[in-house]
Motif scaffolding. Sequence first.
Motif, short mmCIF file in Angstrom:
data_model
loop_
_atom_site.label_atom_id
_atom_site.label_comp_id
_atom_site.label_asym_id
_atom_site.label_seq_id
_atom_site.Cartn_x
_atom_site.Cartn_y
_atom_site.Cartn_z
N ALA A 44 0.83 -1.21 0.00
CA ALA A 44 0.00 0.00 0.00
C ALA A 44 0.86 1.26 0.00
N VAL A 45 1.95 1.23 0.75
CA VAL A 45 2.87 2.37 0.80
C VAL A 45 3.53 2.60 -0.57
N VAL A 46 3.99 1.52 -1.19
CA VAL A 46 4.63 1.64 -2.50
C VAL A 46 3.64 2.16 -3.53
N GLY A 47 2.41 1.66 -3.49
CA GLY A 47 1.39 2.13 -4.43
C GLY A 47 1.13 3.61 -4.29
N GLY A 48 0.96 4.08 -3.05
CA GLY A 48 0.75 5.51 -2.83
C GLY A 48 1.94 6.34 -3.26
N ALA A 49 3.14 5.80 -3.06
CA ALA A 49 4.34 6.52 -3.46
C ALA A 49 4.40 6.69 -4.97
N MET A 50 3.97 5.67 -5.71
CA MET A 50 3.99 5.76 -7.17
C MET A 50 2.89 6.70 -7.70
N PHE A 51 1.83 6.89 -6.92
CA PHE A 51 0.79 7.85 -7.29
C PHE A 51 1.39 9.24 -7.42
N GLY A 52 2.16 9.65 -6.41
CA GLY A 52 2.77 10.98 -6.44
C GLY A 52 3.94 11.06 -7.39
N ASP A 53 4.69 9.97 -7.53
CA ASP A 53 5.80 9.95 -8.47
C ASP A 53 5.29 10.27 -9.87
N ASN A 54 4.09 9.82 -10.17
CA ASN A 54 3.48 10.02 -11.48
C ASN A 54 2.84 11.41 -11.63
N LEU A 55 2.38 12.00 -10.52
CA LEU A 55 1.58 13.22 -10.62
C LEU A 55 2.22 14.49 -10.05
N PHE A 104 -4.36 13.07 -14.08
CA PHE A 104 -5.17 12.81 -12.89
C PHE A 104 -6.48 12.11 -13.25
N LEU A 105 -7.11 12.56 -14.33
CA LEU A 105 -8.36 11.93 -14.76
C LEU A 105 -8.15 10.47 -15.13
N ILE A 106 -6.97 10.15 -15.65
CA ILE A 106 -6.69 8.78 -16.07
C ILE A 106 -6.48 7.86 -14.87
N VAL A 107 -5.71 8.31 -13.87
CA VAL A 107 -5.32 7.42 -12.76
C VAL A 107 -6.24 7.49 -11.55
N LEU A 108 -7.13 8.48 -11.48
CA LEU A 108 -8.02 8.59 -10.32
C LEU A 108 -8.83 7.31 -10.09
N PRO A 109 -9.42 6.70 -11.12
CA PRO A 109 -10.15 5.44 -10.88
C PRO A 109 -9.28 4.36 -10.25
N ALA A 110 -8.02 4.30 -10.65
CA ALA A 110 -7.11 3.30 -10.09
C ALA A 110 -6.91 3.54 -8.60
N ALA A 111 -6.77 4.80 -8.20
CA ALA A 111 -6.59 5.13 -6.79
C ALA A 111 -7.83 4.80 -5.98
N ILE A 112 -9.00 5.12 -6.51
CA ILE A 112 -10.26 4.86 -5.80
C ILE A 112 -10.46 3.35 -5.61
N ILE A 113 -10.24 2.58 -6.66
CA ILE A 113 -10.40 1.13 -6.58
C ILE A 113 -9.40 0.54 -5.59
N THR A 114 -8.18 1.08 -5.57
CA THR A 114 -7.16 0.60 -4.63
C THR A 114 -7.60 0.81 -3.19
N VAL A 115 -8.15 2.00 -2.89
CA VAL A 115 -8.63 2.29 -1.53
C VAL A 115 -9.72 1.30 -1.13
N ILE A 116 -10.65 1.03 -2.04
CA ILE A 116 -11.74 0.11 -1.76
C ILE A 116 -11.20 -1.30 -1.52
N LEU A 117 -10.29 -1.75 -2.36
CA LEU A 117 -9.70 -3.08 -2.22
C LEU A 117 -9.00 -3.23 -0.87
N LEU A 118 -8.20 -2.24 -0.51
CA LEU A 118 -7.45 -2.30 0.75
C LEU A 118 -8.40 -2.30 1.94
#
Length: 437
Positions: free
Chosen positions: A159-170, A196-210
């Motif tokens: 989860a930490v690595v995923g969040g880190a890559m969110f900001g690395d990209n944005l 942001f429009l492209i990756v926002l769904p990925a972030a939302i789904i990740t939060v739900i999964l976790l």
Amino acid sequence: MKNEIKKGNPFALLPLGVFLVLFVGSGIITGDFYKMPSIVAFLIAGGVALLFNRKVNLEEKMNVFCKGAGDTNIILMVIIFLLAGAFSNVAKTMGGVDSTVNLSLSILPSNLLVPGLFIIACFISVSMGTSVGTIAALAPIGLGIAQKTGIPVSLVIGAVVGGAMFGDNLSMISDTTIAAVRTQGCELKDKFKVNFLIVLPAAIITVILLAVITSGYIAIPNQSYEYELIKVLPYILVLVGALCGVNVFALLGSGVLFAGIIGIATKSFDLLGFIEAVSGGIGGMYELSLLSIVVGGVVGLIKFNGGIDYVLYFVTSKINSKKGAEFGIAALVSVIDLCTANNTVAIVAAGPLAKDIATKYDIDPRKTASILDIFSSCWQGVIPYGAQLLTAAGVAGISPVEILPYLYYPGLMFVCGILSIAFSKPIIDKVKSHNVA
């Protein structure tokens, strides 16, 4: 003769092949993909590029190299790297990272620790502009959460690595974002909106999964974390300023001064300490800056020798649509990142070629920059020999391979990137309409 020029020279791409053989080969042989420094491999590749075209003397070839290395976009990118390094180090030295982490944890509900940790990592990485720095700051906290709740360590660290890559990209001050924007000739804020429009769904789904996966674990009691709100302000200033369209040089320069003033006011350091922090941050960007300059020179020689023309000819002969060109750019930057284990290097190397392809097929530069950043970042977040997973695994005391099954966000980011190419027109039109309005 005209068609021959358009086809270019496939052998002119040999320097890139030499770089990949040296870098990847040394990694396979030694087991350490950082044994061969990227800049050394690219310098050797540059030497190979100079051997081409015997009809042109060495002095003229060196002029071509210097012209590519000194390209306006390359030099501007280097200056931004230096300013970003100065801001990041000054803010970190005055306690901005610790305060930002602790503030986020104070707000976090105890029954949503892991999804909350992902969100915190997203915020911090967007603020700091560094995935490795975010992982280094949050992985110990994630390890503590895992030990107190019984949640698998690899899941929390994933989860930490995923969040880190969110900001690395944005992030507006991430070197990957800066490289993507500068090579494609668009504005930071515009690329951010499309990306942001492209990756926002990925972030939302990740939060739900976790949240679903960790719902059965017992939450730890709320803890108190010390923080100083004033030390979080420099990150907010940079984030808000970038979204408002403030010139990146003015933004980062004012961010450095603002963080310095806060550091001196809170007695985190004195004037000399501030100067030392600025110097240290700039010094940390020397290798990346030199690498960008060398890559620019090598790409200039490859282009001069007909390598870029050949790739354009090859790509355009295989694709017949704008979407095909976008998939080609995605594949190009993905392969380079897998070979170099460095998403910034991948973008810098693929950027000029991606720009030529985008021009050929009339692809929006904001979309091209987003494709470069998304596909380099999603692969960078899952390769076991990359700095991100190696850092996370080192802190957690586990193998990088153990984290792979829990890297939900990078995988979803890849899927969203693919879908954004397949259904790109509505997204771009939506952003354009918003900008016009």
